[in-house]
Design a protein around this motif. Structure first.
Motif, PDB file in Angstrom:
ATOM      1  N   LEU A 259       0.827  -1.211   0.000  1.00 14.28           N
ATOM      2  CA  LEU A 259       0.000   0.000   0.000  1.00 14.28           C
ATOM      3  C   LEU A 259       0.860   1.260   0.000  1.00 14.28           C
ATOM      4  N   LEU A 260       1.986   1.220   0.716  1.00 16.34           N
ATOM      5  CA  LEU A 260       2.898   2.364   0.725  1.00 16.34           C
ATOM      6  C   LEU A 260       3.449   2.633  -0.668  1.00 16.34           C
ATOM      7  N   CYS A 261       3.851   1.573  -1.384  1.00 13.74           N
ATOM      8  CA  CYS A 261       4.375   1.754  -2.735  1.00 13.74           C
ATOM      9  C   CYS A 261       3.304   2.304  -3.680  1.00 13.74           C
ATOM     10  N   VAL A 262       2.079   1.821  -3.543  1.00 13.03           N
ATOM     11  CA  VAL A 262       0.998   2.323  -4.400  1.00 13.03           C
ATOM     12  C   VAL A 262       0.744   3.801  -4.134  1.00 13.03           C
ATOM     13  N   LEU A 263       0.697   4.195  -2.866  1.00 16.76           N
ATOM     14  CA  LEU A 263       0.448   5.597  -2.523  1.00 16.76           C
ATOM     15  C   LEU A 263       1.593   6.494  -3.008  1.00 16.76           C
ATOM     16  N   LEU A 264       2.849   6.045  -2.827  1.00 22.13           N
ATOM     17  CA  LEU A 264       3.977   6.849  -3.283  1.00 22.13           C
ATOM     18  C   LEU A 264       4.001   6.951  -4.807  1.00 22.13           C
ATOM     19  N   GLY A 265       3.688   5.856  -5.487  1.00 23.32           N
ATOM     20  CA  GLY A 265       3.658   5.900  -6.942  1.00 23.32           C
ATOM     21  C   GLY A 265       2.586   6.843  -7.470  1.00 23.32           C
ATOM     22  N   LEU A 266       1.381   6.781  -6.876  1.00 25.67           N
ATOM     23  CA  LEU A 266       0.310   7.698  -7.282  1.00 25.67           C
ATOM     24  C   LEU A 266       0.672   9.142  -6.966  1.00 25.67           C
ATOM     25  N   ALA A 267       1.314   9.358  -5.806  1.00 22.19           N
ATOM     26  CA  ALA A 267       1.717  10.720  -5.435  1.00 22.19           C
ATOM     27  C   ALA A 267       2.727  11.279  -6.435  1.00 22.19           C
ATOM     28  N   MET A 268       3.641  10.441  -6.917  1.00 26.65           N
ATOM     29  CA  MET A 268       4.623  10.902  -7.887  1.00 26.65           C
ATOM     30  C   MET A 268       3.978  11.221  -9.233  1.00 26.65           C
ATOM     31  N   VAL A 269       2.998  10.424  -9.640  1.00 26.35           N
ATOM     32  CA  VAL A 269       2.310  10.691 -10.902  1.00 26.35           C
ATOM     33  C   VAL A 269       1.549  12.011 -10.822  1.00 26.35           C
ATOM     34  N   VAL A 270       0.863  12.246  -9.702  1.00 30.65           N
ATOM     35  CA  VAL A 270       0.122  13.504  -9.533  1.00 30.65           C
ATOM     36  C   VAL A 270       1.085  14.685  -9.440  1.00 30.65           C
ATOM     37  N   ALA A 271       2.181  14.520  -8.687  1.00 31.00           N
ATOM     38  CA  ALA A 271       3.147  15.609  -8.556  1.00 31.00           C
ATOM     39  C   ALA A 271       3.807  15.935  -9.889  1.00 31.00           C
ATOM     40  N   HIS A 272       4.014  14.936 -10.741  1.00 27.87           N
ATOM     41  CA  HIS A 272       4.621  15.199 -12.049  1.00 27.87           C
ATOM     42  C   HIS A 272       3.698  16.037 -12.921  1.00 27.87           C
ATOM     43  N   ARG A 273       2.389  15.908 -12.738  1.00 27.75           N
ATOM     44  CA  ARG A 273       1.445  16.697 -13.513  1.00 27.75           C
ATOM     45  C   ARG A 273       1.213  18.078 -12.906  1.00 27.75           C
ATOM     46  N   MET A 274       1.186  18.146 -11.571  1.00 33.99           N
ATOM     47  CA  MET A 274       0.845  19.398 -10.906  1.00 33.99           C
ATOM     48  C   MET A 274       2.065  20.257 -10.591  1.00 33.99           C
ATOM     49  N   GLN A 275       3.089  19.661 -10.009  1.00 32.04           N
ATOM     50  CA  GLN A 275       4.283  20.384  -9.582  1.00 32.04           C
ATOM     51  C   GLN A 275       5.549  19.662 -10.061  1.00 32.04           C
ATOM     52  N   PRO A 276       5.829  19.658 -11.342  1.00 29.53           N
ATOM     53  CA  PRO A 276       7.015  18.920 -11.821  1.00 29.53           C
ATOM     54  C   PRO A 276       8.325  19.508 -11.322  1.00 29.53           C
ATOM     55  N   HIS A 277       8.384  20.851 -11.142  1.00 29.69           N
ATOM     56  CA  HIS A 277       9.632  21.467 -10.693  1.00 29.69           C
ATOM     57  C   HIS A 277       9.954  21.071  -9.254  1.00 29.69           C
ATOM     58  N   ARG A 278       8.941  21.030  -8.402  1.00 32.09           N
ATOM     59  CA  ARG A 278       9.175  20.613  -7.021  1.00 32.09           C
ATOM     60  C   ARG A 278       9.551  19.139  -6.946  1.00 32.09           C
ATOM     61  N   LEU A 279       8.980  18.333  -7.811  1.00 36.16           N
ATOM     62  CA  LEU A 279       9.347  16.919  -7.827  1.00 36.16           C
ATOM     63  C   LEU A 279      10.806  16.743  -8.218  1.00 36.16           C
ATOM     64  N   LYS A 280      11.263  17.503  -9.209  1.00 38.33           N
ATOM     65  CA  LYS A 280      12.667  17.415  -9.602  1.00 38.33           C
ATOM     66  C   LYS A 280      13.583  17.943  -8.504  1.00 38.33           C
ATOM     67  N   ALA A 281      13.126  18.986  -7.797  1.00 38.86           N
ATOM     68  CA  ALA A 281      13.933  19.503  -6.692  1.00 38.86           C
ATOM     69  C   ALA A 281      14.048  18.477  -5.572  1.00 38.86           C
ATOM     70  N   PHE A 282      12.989  17.709  -5.338  1.00 39.72           N
ATOM     71  CA  PHE A 282      13.031  16.685  -4.293  1.00 39.72           C
ATOM     72  C   PHE A 282      14.025  15.586  -4.641  1.00 39.72           C
ATOM     73  N   PHE A 283      14.167  15.290  -5.934  1.00 37.98           N
ATOM     74  CA  PHE A 283      15.105  14.259  -6.372  1.00 37.98           C
ATOM     75  C   PHE A 283      16.455  14.850  -6.778  1.00 37.98           C
ATOM     76  N   SER A 284      16.702  16.096  -6.386  1.00 32.71           N
ATOM     77  CA  SER A 284      17.998  16.753  -6.602  1.00 32.71           C
ATOM     78  C   SER A 284      18.375  16.784  -8.069  1.00 32.71           C
ATOM     79  N   GLN A 285      17.392  16.980  -8.926  1.00 33.46           N
ATOM     80  CA  GLN A 285      17.651  17.101 -10.351  1.00 33.46           C
ATOM     81  C   GLN A 285      17.492  18.547 -10.776  1.00 33.46           C
ATOM     82  N   SER A 286      18.231  18.926 -11.803  1.00 30.81           N
ATOM     83  CA  SER A 286      18.188  20.297 -12.298  1.00 30.81           C
ATOM     84  C   SER A 286      16.836  20.577 -12.920  1.00 30.81           C
TER      85      SER A 286
END
Length: 337
Positions: A259-286
């Motif tokens: 369940l944790l993996c499903v929730l994290l995966g869904l959260a990443m998909v939503v964050a990629h659509r809504m806040q892609p810059h913050r998602l990249k900042a969380f993963f230390s990507q330019s």
């Protein structure tokens, strides 16, 4: 043995007991070593990226360790009872003991501990394992247990899981173990691919693989639940009590991690659509690198990714052509004028 006054059959030796399954101990040691190594590298990371990096590492190692450890765990179904029962075959002597049954994906583990441990001038403390892994012969292991002369409670429970037992527990748990173990190995592979994707500028695919990791864990739980719960339970009578089994810690830990993996995966998909810059900042990507999908006519119009920097000027740039390319041949005779 009769010369020493022992009742036939007599178990002349017992396996050395270890407080933890050796496979689980090795897996936990490997992942703890990896965690300590990453913690040593932690001071080299600056700012808030240190917290983000630590959170990612701990979460990823926890998920991988759980998937791998639960695949080798023997506590998918467990049961324990305290009762008075006979101790040896062809003997009327009874003992007071605690009997434990742990059923895993690859076999069963049976424990017998006297209450107190010293009874009948013997130390009653047994921990026996019977496996049905691919390449292992459960019937042969049970025959060896009979030759050793294990105590009656251990042989009674082991006999319930033989192929010829009317309970049918052997085929039931063996089938559930094979399918569940296969899906957990696929989940572990998806976890490895997710970590590879997270280290590249394709975070959305890493989120998809993390989502697949959770789905395969839940699918394995579904296989185990259906194979073990859709048939009537087999009564396990031990002396004056009955042993009942229920889902063990491995089942619930796998459910929580899935369940944790499903929730994290869904959260990443939503964050990629809504806040892609913050998602990249969380993963230390330019945040300056954005994937652009363009149609490649050479590949039949398929979408092919091309990465460009957002710092590039959107204004059109005049690119001077070389002299060879600027000279266009003219077939019209008026061009010569």
């Amino acid at each position: 043995m009769a010369a020493f006054g022992h009742t036939f059959p007599f178990y002349t030796g017992r396996k050395p007991t270890f407080p933890m399954d050796t496979s689980l101990a090795v897996i936990i040691a490997i992942f703890l070593t990896s965690l300590v190594t990453f913690i040593i590298l932690l001071p080299g990371i600056r700012g808030k990226m240190r917290l983000f990096w630590m959170l990612r590492v701990v979460t990823s190692l926890f998920i991988g360790a759980v998937i791998l450890a639960m695949n080798f765990s023997s506590e998918w179904s467990v049961g324990q009872v305290s009762t008075n029962m006979s101790y040896k075959a062809f003997s009327s002597e009874w003992i007071s003991a605690n009997v434990g049954l742990q059923i895993g994906l690859g076999g069963v583990n049976i424990t017998l501990t006297g209450n107190p441990v010293q009874q009948l001038n013997e130390t009653i403390n047994y921990n026996e394992e019977f496996t049905w892994h691919l390449g292992e012969n459960y019937a042969e292991e049970y025959a060896q247990a009979l030759e050793k002369g294990l105590p009656d409670p251990v042989l009674y429970l082991a006999e319930k899981f033989t192929r010829n037992s009317p309970c049918g527990l052997h085929g039931q748990y063996r089938l559930a173990g094979h399918y569940t173990s296969a899906t957990l190995w696929v989940a572990f592979l998806c976890w490895l691919l997710a970590n590879v994707m997270f280290s590249m500028p394709v975070l959305i695919y890493g989120g998809h693989m993390l989502l697949a990791t959770g789905i395969f864990q839940l699918l394995g739980l579904l296989f185990f639940f259906m194979a073990t719960s859709l048939t009537p339970p087999c009564p396990l009578h031990l002396g004056t009590a009955m042993l009942h089994t229920h889902h063990g810690p491995a089942f619930w830990i796998t459910l929580t991690t899935g369940l944790l993996c499903v929730l994290l995966g869904l959260a990443m998909v939503v964050a990629h659509r809504m806040q892609p810059h913050r998602l990249k900042a969380f993963f230390s990507q330019s945040v300056g690198e954005e994937p652009v999908l363009e149609r490649n006519p050479e590949e039949g119009g398929l979408l092919s990714p091309r990465y460009r920097s957002t710092a590039e000027s959107p204004e059109p740039q005049d690119i001077p052509l070389s002299e060879a390319s600027s000279e266009v041949p003219c077939e019209d005779p008026d061009c010569a004028l």
